[in-house]
Design a protein around this motif. Structure first.
Motif, short mmCIF file in Angstrom:
data_model
loop_
_atom_site.label_atom_id
_atom_site.label_comp_id
_atom_site.label_asym_id
_atom_site.label_seq_id
_atom_site.Cartn_x
_atom_site.Cartn_y
_atom_site.Cartn_z
N SER A 79 0.82 -1.21 0.00
CA SER A 79 0.00 0.00 0.00
C SER A 79 0.85 1.26 0.00
CB SER A 79 -0.92 0.01 1.22
OG SER A 79 -1.76 -1.13 1.24
N GLU A 80 2.14 1.13 0.34
CA GLU A 80 2.99 2.31 0.47
C GLU A 80 3.82 2.60 -0.78
OE1 GLU A 80 4.05 2.26 5.23
OE2 GLU A 80 5.04 0.80 3.93
N ASP A 82 4.90 3.25 -4.76
CA ASP A 82 4.31 3.92 -5.91
C ASP A 82 4.77 3.29 -7.23
OD1 ASP A 82 6.95 4.70 -6.04
OD2 ASP A 82 6.56 6.85 -5.93
N HIS A 83 5.42 2.15 -7.14
CA HIS A 83 5.85 1.44 -8.34
C HIS A 83 6.16 -0.01 -7.98
CE1 HIS A 83 9.67 2.42 -6.38
NE2 HIS A 83 10.15 1.35 -6.99
N GLU A 100 11.29 -3.20 -5.48
CA GLU A 100 11.32 -1.76 -5.68
C GLU A 100 12.48 -1.47 -6.63
OE1 GLU A 100 10.51 0.86 -2.25
OE2 GLU A 100 10.56 -0.98 -1.04
N TRP A 217 -4.81 4.72 -12.11
CA TRP A 217 -4.55 3.74 -11.07
C TRP A 217 -3.17 3.10 -11.24
CZ3 TRP A 217 -8.97 0.62 -8.53
CH2 TRP A 217 -10.08 1.45 -8.33
N GLY A 242 3.96 1.85 -12.70
CA GLY A 242 3.69 2.96 -11.80
C GLY A 242 2.34 2.78 -11.13
N LEU A 243 2.25 3.14 -9.84
CA LEU A 243 1.01 3.02 -9.07
C LEU A 243 0.62 4.38 -8.51
CD1 LEU A 243 1.86 -0.22 -7.03
CD2 LEU A 243 0.36 -0.08 -9.03
N SER A 244 -0.67 4.64 -8.49
CA SER A 244 -1.16 5.91 -7.97
C SER A 244 -1.04 5.97 -6.45
CB SER A 244 -2.63 6.11 -8.38
OG SER A 244 -3.18 7.23 -7.73
N GLY A 245 -0.77 7.16 -5.95
CA GLY A 245 -0.74 7.38 -4.51
C GLY A 245 -2.06 7.92 -3.99
N GLN A 246 -3.07 8.01 -4.87
CA GLN A 246 -4.36 8.58 -4.49
C GLN A 246 -5.44 7.52 -4.28
OE1 GLN A 246 -5.17 11.28 -7.70
NE2 GLN A 246 -3.69 12.81 -6.99
N LYS A 252 -5.90 -0.08 -4.14
CA LYS A 252 -4.52 -0.35 -4.53
C LYS A 252 -4.24 -1.85 -4.56
CE LYS A 252 -0.13 1.98 -4.11
NZ LYS A 252 0.58 3.08 -3.44
#
Length: 271
Positions: A79-80, A82-83, A100, A217, A242-246, A252
């Motif tokens: 969950s933390e 962003d990629h 990562e 997303w 890439g993953l959204s932080g929103q 997620k």
């Protein structure tokens, strides 16, 4: 884990090289070639052996270059981040390792359940999993299963995604045979409502998952990878999503499950 990944590739390639060499040697002893054409046929059969030999050498070189680099395992949760950096692992059954970009190991997807009679078929060709029900789990670097997905269906592939407690997070519905060029599907919530449309390039695998509110997303562009991290990830192709932080935590996890399925399918098609 990076060094271990390259070491496993080397060992598997070496084992397959020995098997191929043994088969080729037995064939030559059984039917010794006597003409130039027969020797040419032997040379053609030897090409896979040369390929495996080159893989042994390549994996050994990559292993030697990263084995002394100290990369701690990630302390971040899914969950933390962003990629995600996704790497196919060597083995008899499909496995997808997740890192990562600094090389820290997050965990990996691996096969949890499949019919007993499917497993021998997987040893022959991993892509057969695309035609049979199966369950995959995501295991963290501590060995805890924190996500899973199960697939079923043929005309429409239904991928149900679960959290660590086995509660349904939602589903990804892939429309098979809908398009010859692109892979199309939908990401749905627990109540079956459509969250976003999914379209993946059938050639490059690129995707950009955007919902009706305009939130991205997740995205992936084949060939895009930060150059400064290629000292660790030494393959020609390195996949980073890439993953959204929103997103909420459940959103997620849902999209990570869908991405895991898409890349597992991609890996199996290429084997």
């Amino acid at each position: 884990m990076l060094a271990t990944m390259y070491k496993r590739r080397e060992k598997l390639a070496a084992l397959l090289s020995v098997i191929l060499l043994a088969v080729l040697s037995v064939y030559v002893l059984w039917r010794p070639p006597g003409t130039a054409e027969q020797w040419l046929n032997i040379a053609v059969f030897a090409l896979p052996l040369l390929f495996m030999g080159s893989m042994v050498v390549s994996s050994r070189q990559k292993y030697n270059k990263v084995k002394k680099v100290e990369v701690p395992e990630s302390n971040n949760s899914l969950s933390e981040v962003d990629h995600l950096v996704l790497k196919g692992d060597a083995g008899w059954f499909p496995r997808l390792l997740i890192f990562e970009k600094n090389g820290a190991y997050l965990g990996g997807w691996k096969l949890d359940k499949a019919a007993w009679w499917v497993r021998p078929l997987i040893l022959y060709r991993k892509s057969v999993l695309s035609f049979f029900p199966a369950t995959f789990g995501f295991y963290s670097n501590t060995g805890e299963r924190i996500l899973s997905w199960s697939r079923k269906g043929f005309k429409d592939t239904v991928v149900t995604i679960y959290d660590r407690d086995g509660e349904t997070l939602g589903s990804y519905i892939q429309k098979e045979f809908k398009s010859l060029v692109h892979i199309k599907g939908e990401l749905r919530g627990t109540d079956g409502n459509k969250l976003l449309s999914v379209q993946v390039s059938g050639f490059s695998g690129d995707f950009n998952l955007v919902d009706e509110e305009g939130r991205c997303w997740a995205d992936f562009y084949n060939g895009r990878f930060p150059h400064e991290y290629t000292e660790l990830f030494r393959d020609i192709d390195n996949d980073i999503v890439g993953l959204s932080g929103q997103l909420r935590e459940d959103e997620k996890q849902l999209v990570i499950g869908a991405v895991g399925f898409l890349f597992m399918e991609r890996q199996q098609r290429n084997r």
